[in-house]
Design an enzyme around this catalytic site. Structure first.
Site, short mmCIF file in Angstrom:
data_model
loop_
_atom_site.label_atom_id
_atom_site.label_comp_id
_atom_site.label_asym_id
_atom_site.label_seq_id
_atom_site.Cartn_x
_atom_site.Cartn_y
_atom_site.Cartn_z
CG ASN A 198 -0.30 -0.03 2.53
OD1 ASN A 198 0.78 0.54 2.72
ND2 ASN A 198 -0.92 -0.68 3.51
NE ARG A 199 -1.50 7.23 -0.46
CZ ARG A 199 -2.05 7.88 -1.48
NH1 ARG A 199 -1.31 8.67 -2.24
NH2 ARG A 199 -3.33 7.76 -1.74
CB SER A 200 1.72 3.70 4.69
OG SER A 200 1.11 2.44 4.87
CD GLU A 201 2.04 -2.56 3.43
OE1 GLU A 201 1.50 -3.19 4.35
OE2 GLU A 201 1.84 -2.79 2.22
CG ASP A 267 -6.01 -9.97 4.21
OD1 ASP A 267 -4.79 -9.77 4.09
OD2 ASP A 267 -6.58 -10.08 5.31
#
Length: 490
Positions: A198-201, A267
């Site tokens: 995701n964006r933060s990861e 998921d």
């Protein structure tokens, strides 16, 4: 659509979680401390983490082999019980070990508001013996899979040795590996076909800003250089961005939806992507379908899955306006998926010809009595038998389209009989809502709902509002000898 796909076997290796929910209501503050007092009403437990990925893949039609680590505890039994009934999920390679604690996340909610989350995790690292069992199980699962998912929740199961074993076995067999990553160093996933941060990861792994399309492109290219495969970035309400190994960059817009809970949405995305790959679809097609699946699942409360019927209906509605409703058979499957996650189903019905404030008030009132509202519409033939040859003024497609556009309506079903009795029998709603101009004994299907433990609600009506009265006013204003124009012409 999805009915045309033939899905393969997906091996899922990762952190197995049990997601528990304590539901209740808060109407006072404790005199002992400034904290809310929850009157507990319901407790439920559903598969989480890699187990939720497995449930999502199976719901779409894949055969699944699940690999992970559980303890010898009550949570492991609850997790097994939550999955065991699914014949399409093979649990024979799940590794039990008394030295491990089955990971649980307990969320306490008042209505849809989460008050607190309580986590129970292992206080020890995975031992060499546990790791050896996992490696053996992972190799076996990968050896008979068409696609592999590594569901990394950073709980210790996907160690370097386990990841290396997965990548090596997959490479030897030519099986693509899809990773939902949690590590900051994406080089640990080298050998994977695709990662789905995701964006933060993505920001944490690259140390780069990810505020707009241009920054996403740069960060995605940096991520790709560290592990060598394709990168799919999930960007919440901004959709998804795919960077393929040939340098092609593609963006998919997400379908607008009301967001209740984003837990488990990743998921659903990784399960949908892998399922589409197992069916022979390319990454761009898989991404577009996954955006629809994500839009559906964030509209559900708690960890949830998206059924094949739900996703098919969503994809159809994006292609054609005349597909905003479901057949009765598809509705049965969709409602069953909702019910498995604790949703309370509300049902109301009518002709709903020329939607007016009285209709809207009834729909709004009905939606307050549960989690999902199903509206059953009389077909055109049914309306003609009940109202006469001049009705309906709008055909069933137009009526379904307008009804489906109301934010409180989750599903529209058309029935051809004079009454919705057979539709109610098939859908088994928990709450049946009709206008207060009926008595409970006059409500069609009330006996079915009550016999199933449900209830009947008579909602107050807006006085002076009806399609018949609107038609009557139009006729009075139409000059003698002139025909009343189709309202759709103006």
């Amino acid at each position: 659509m999805l009915s045309d796909f033939t899905f393969g076997r997906v091996a899922i290796v990762g952190d197995l979680l049990l997601d528990c929910y304590v539901h209740g209501s808060v109407d006072r503050i404790s005199p002992e401390a400034p904290v809310p007092v929850l009157l507990r009403a319901q407790h439920s437990a559903v598969p989480g983490g890699a187990a939720n990925v497995a449930m999502n893949a199976a719901a779409l039609g894949c055969a699944v082999t699940l690999v992970g680590l559980v303890g010898a505890d009550q949570a492991a039994q609850d997790l097994d019980r939550a999955i065991r009934d699914r014949s399409d999920i093979d649990l024979s390679l799940v590794v039990p070990d008394g030295g491990w604690t089955t990971i649980t996340k307990t969320r306490v909610l008042s209505g849809r508001q989460q008050i607190v989350r309580i986590d129970d995790e292992p206080n020890v690292s995975m031992t060499p013996a546990m790791e050896a069992k996992l490696i053996s199980a992972a190799r076996e699962a990968v050896s008979r899979a068409d696609v592999v998912i590594c569901s990394d929740y950073a709980k210790g199961v996907l160690s370097d040795a386990v990841l290396d074993a997965i990548m090596e076995t997959a490479r030897l067999r030519g099986v693509p590996v899809v990773v939902d990553p949690k590590r900051r160093d994406f080089s640990a996933y080298r050998g994977a076909y695709l990662i789905t941060p995701n964006r933060s990861e993505l920001a944490a792994a690259t140390g780069l800003p990810v505020r707009n399309d241009a920054e996403i492109r740069i960060a995605t290219q940096a991520a790709q250089s560290r592990f060598g495969g394709n990168v799919l970035v999930t960007r919440s309400e901004e959709g998804m961005t795919l960077l393929e190994t040939d340098g092609a960059l593609t963006h998919a817009h997400v379908r607008k939806s009301e967001v209740f809970d984003v837990s488990g949405a990743g998921d659903t995305v990784v399960a949908t992507i892998a399922s589409m790959i197992s069916a022979g679809e390319d990454l761009r097609t898989a991404m577009v379908i996954a955006t629809s699946a994500a839009s559906i699942v964030v509209g559900k409360l708690g960890t949830a899955t998206v059924s094949r019927a739900e996703l098919s209906a969503a994809l159809k509605s994006e292609i054609a306006d005349d597909s905003v409703f479901a057949t009765r058979d598809d509705a049965v499957e969709t409602i069953e998926a909702w019910r498995q996650h604790g949703a309370r189903i509300v049902f109301t019905n009518g002709c709903f010809d020329l939607l007016h404030p009285g209709h809207v008030a009834l729909i709004r009132a009905a939606a307050q009595h549960g989690d999902k509202l199903v509206v059953a519409l009389n077909s055109d033939a049914s309306v003609r038998r009940l109202k006469g040859p001049e009705r309906p003024l709008q055909d069933q497609t137009a009526r379904a389209t307008v009804m489906g556009a109301l934010r409180d309506v989750d599903l529209v079903v058309i029935f051809d009989e004079d009454t919705p009795y057979e539709t109610i029998r098939a859908l088994r709603p928990d709450v049946l809502v009709k206008g207060a101009d009926y008595t409970e004994d006059e409500v069609v299907g009330a006996d079915l709902v009550r016999s199933g433990g449900g209830r009947v609600v008579l909602a107050d009506l807006v006085s002076g509002r009806s399609t018949t009265s609107i038609v009557s006013k139009i006729k009075k204003r139409t000059p003698a000898g002139a025909s009343m124009a189709d309202p759709g012409d103006h």
